[in-house]
Scaffold this active site. Structure first.
Site, PDB file in Angstrom:
ATOM      1  N   ASP A  40       0.884  -1.111  -0.233  1.00 16.41           N
ATOM      2  CA  ASP A  40       0.159   0.034  -0.188  1.00 16.41           C
ATOM      3  C   ASP A  40       0.803   1.492  -0.049  1.00 16.41           C
ATOM      4  O   ASP A  40       0.586   2.289  -0.935  1.00 16.41           O
ATOM      5  CB  ASP A  40      -0.793  -0.067   1.297  1.00 16.41           C
ATOM      6  CG  ASP A  40      -1.865   1.010   1.227  1.00 16.41           C
ATOM      7  OD1 ASP A  40      -2.393   1.658   0.096  1.00 16.41           O
ATOM      8  OD2 ASP A  40      -2.995   0.715   2.395  1.00 16.41           O
ATOM      9  N   GLY A 125       1.444 -10.221   4.692  1.00 16.39           N
ATOM     10  CA  GLY A 125       2.188  -9.245   5.280  1.00 16.39           C
ATOM     11  C   GLY A 125       1.820  -9.017   6.551  1.00 16.39           C
ATOM     12  O   GLY A 125       1.592  -9.678   7.452  1.00 16.39           O
TER      13      GLY A 125
HETATM   14  N1  AR6 Z   1       5.265  -5.552  -4.828  1.00 23.77           N
HETATM   15  C1  AR6 Z   1       4.740  -7.010  -4.471  1.00 23.77           C
HETATM   16  N2  AR6 Z   1       4.813  -7.394  -3.148  1.00 23.77           N
HETATM   17  C2  AR6 Z   1       5.069  -6.585  -2.122  1.00 23.77           C
HETATM   18  C3  AR6 Z   1       5.651  -5.394  -2.231  1.00 23.77           C
HETATM   19  C4  AR6 Z   1       5.754  -4.986  -3.551  1.00 23.77           C
HETATM   20  N3  AR6 Z   1       6.381  -3.423  -3.790  1.00 23.77           N
HETATM   21  N4  AR6 Z   1       5.837  -4.914  -0.852  1.00 23.77           N
HETATM   22  C5  AR6 Z   1       5.555  -5.850  -0.034  1.00 23.77           C
HETATM   23  N5  AR6 Z   1       4.953  -7.008  -1.030  1.00 23.77           N
HETATM   24  P1  AR6 Z   1       1.234  -6.202   3.042  1.00 23.77           P
HETATM   25  P2  AR6 Z   1      -1.437  -7.111   3.986  1.00 23.77           P
HETATM   26  C6  AR6 Z   1       4.308  -8.207  -0.331  1.00 23.77           C
HETATM   27  O1  AR6 Z   1       1.768  -5.964   4.290  1.00 23.77           O
HETATM   28  O2  AR6 Z   1      -0.729  -8.471   4.596  1.00 23.77           O
HETATM   29  C7  AR6 Z   1      -0.716  -2.114   4.747  1.00 23.77           C
HETATM   30  O3  AR6 Z   1      -0.174  -1.231   6.057  1.00 23.77           O
HETATM   31  C8  AR6 Z   1       4.720  -8.582   1.203  1.00 23.77           C
HETATM   32  O4  AR6 Z   1       6.136  -9.224   1.153  1.00 23.77           O
HETATM   33  O5  AR6 Z   1       1.586  -5.210   2.161  1.00 23.77           O
HETATM   34  O6  AR6 Z   1      -2.617  -7.352   2.987  1.00 23.77           O
HETATM   35  C9  AR6 Z   1      -2.253  -1.636   4.276  1.00 23.77           C
HETATM   36  O7  AR6 Z   1      -2.395  -0.505   4.570  1.00 23.77           O
HETATM   37  C10 AR6 Z   1       3.863  -9.445   1.623  1.00 23.77           C
HETATM   38  O8  AR6 Z   1       3.979 -10.819   0.890  1.00 23.77           O
HETATM   39  O9  AR6 Z   1      -0.285  -6.371   2.879  1.00 23.77           O
HETATM   40  C11 AR6 Z   1      -2.720  -2.608   5.392  1.00 23.77           C
HETATM   41  O10 AR6 Z   1      -2.898  -1.957   6.690  1.00 23.77           O
HETATM   42  C12 AR6 Z   1       2.512  -8.895   0.730  1.00 23.77           C
HETATM   43  O11 AR6 Z   1       2.938  -7.947  -0.307  1.00 23.77           O
HETATM   44  C13 AR6 Z   1      -2.076  -3.702   5.624  1.00 23.77           C
HETATM   45  O12 AR6 Z   1      -0.766  -3.499   5.270  1.00 23.77           O
HETATM   46  C14 AR6 Z   1       1.202  -8.071   1.450  1.00 23.77           C
HETATM   47  O13 AR6 Z   1       1.897  -7.502   2.472  1.00 23.77           O
HETATM   48  C15 AR6 Z   1      -2.491  -5.124   4.594  1.00 23.77           C
HETATM   49  O14 AR6 Z   1      -1.513  -6.017   5.090  1.00 23.77           O
END
Ligand code: AR6
Length: 179
Positions: A40, A125
């Site tokens: 995000d 994540g």
């Molecule tokens: N490209 C692809 N994947 C990524 C990237 C990127 N640039 N950066 C991280 N990941 P998360 P969630 C992966 O925490 O669990 C936010 O604060 C990462 O390694 O981004 O759905 C929102 O505002 C992980 O495997 O999303 C919400 O509050 C995956 O993306 C909350 O986090 C998801 O990690 C959402 O949590």
């Protein structure tokens, strides 16, 4: 790795979702749609401040639903914002909510005549969904959608890091082996 489902392509790549040239990318957002960390934060940084301005007009998004905006400075023309479940909070509803986040993202993509879309691994994540389980749900939901809808030509999963890629690759091979 890539496979063909009907006439559509399902791809797994290792990389950064913000850099993708698909017509849309999906954001793993929270219900406020006002930004956060992880994917995000990276999407908002890459798209620029106009993305937040548009998000403020959307009135948030429920867990399992999805809403679309423009992509602003991204290569992608659109961002589909979805909210996955929080694994520990949502308990037995988490499976259906995660599938719903993917399904609604694909429906919103279709409704806007967008033919190609890139997903990150939603909820794995900050939201704590175990990667192996999440990968199976993500891929099965995308495959089910592509089996019953022909308008989206490309669904790409963009996996952040080698380990995540390998988990998704194993899950996809298992699904294909059981078909
Ligand atoms: N490209 C692809 N994947 C990524 C990237 C990127 N640039 N950066 C991280 N990941 P998360 P969630 C992966 O925490 O669990 C936010 O604060 C990462 O390694 O981004 O759905 C929102 O505002 C992980 O495997 O999303 C919400 O509050 C995956 O993306 C909350 O986090 C998801 O990690 C959402 O949590």
């Amino acid at each position: 790795m890539q496979v063909t489902i009907n006439q559509s392509r399902l791809e797994l790549v290792e990389g950064d979702v913000t850099a993708q040239d698909t017509e849309a990318i999906v954001n793993a957002a929270n219900p406020t749609l006002l930004g956060g960390g992880g994917v995000d934060g990276a999407i908002h940084r890459a798209a620029g401040p106009q993305l937040l301005e548009e998000c403020r007009t959307l009135g948030g998004c429920q867990t399992g639903d999805a809403k679309i905006t423009k992509g602003y400075r991204l290569k992608a023309k659109h961002v589909v914002h979805t909210v996955g479940p929080v694994y520990r909070r949502d308990g037995e509803r988490a499976v259906e909510l995660l599938a719903s986040a993917y399904r609604r993202s694909l429906e919103v993509t279709s409704e806007n005549n967008v033919r190609s879309v890139s997903f990150p691994s939603i909820s794995t994540g900050a939201y704590g969904y175990p990667m192996e389980e999440a990968a199976a749900i993500a891929l099965q939901t995308a495959i089910n959608y592509l089996e019953s809808h022909t308008d989206i030509e490309l669904v790409r999963f963009v996996l952040f890091g080698r380990r995540t890629y390998q988990v998704y690759e194993k899950a996809l091979k298992e699904i294909l082996a059981h078909d």
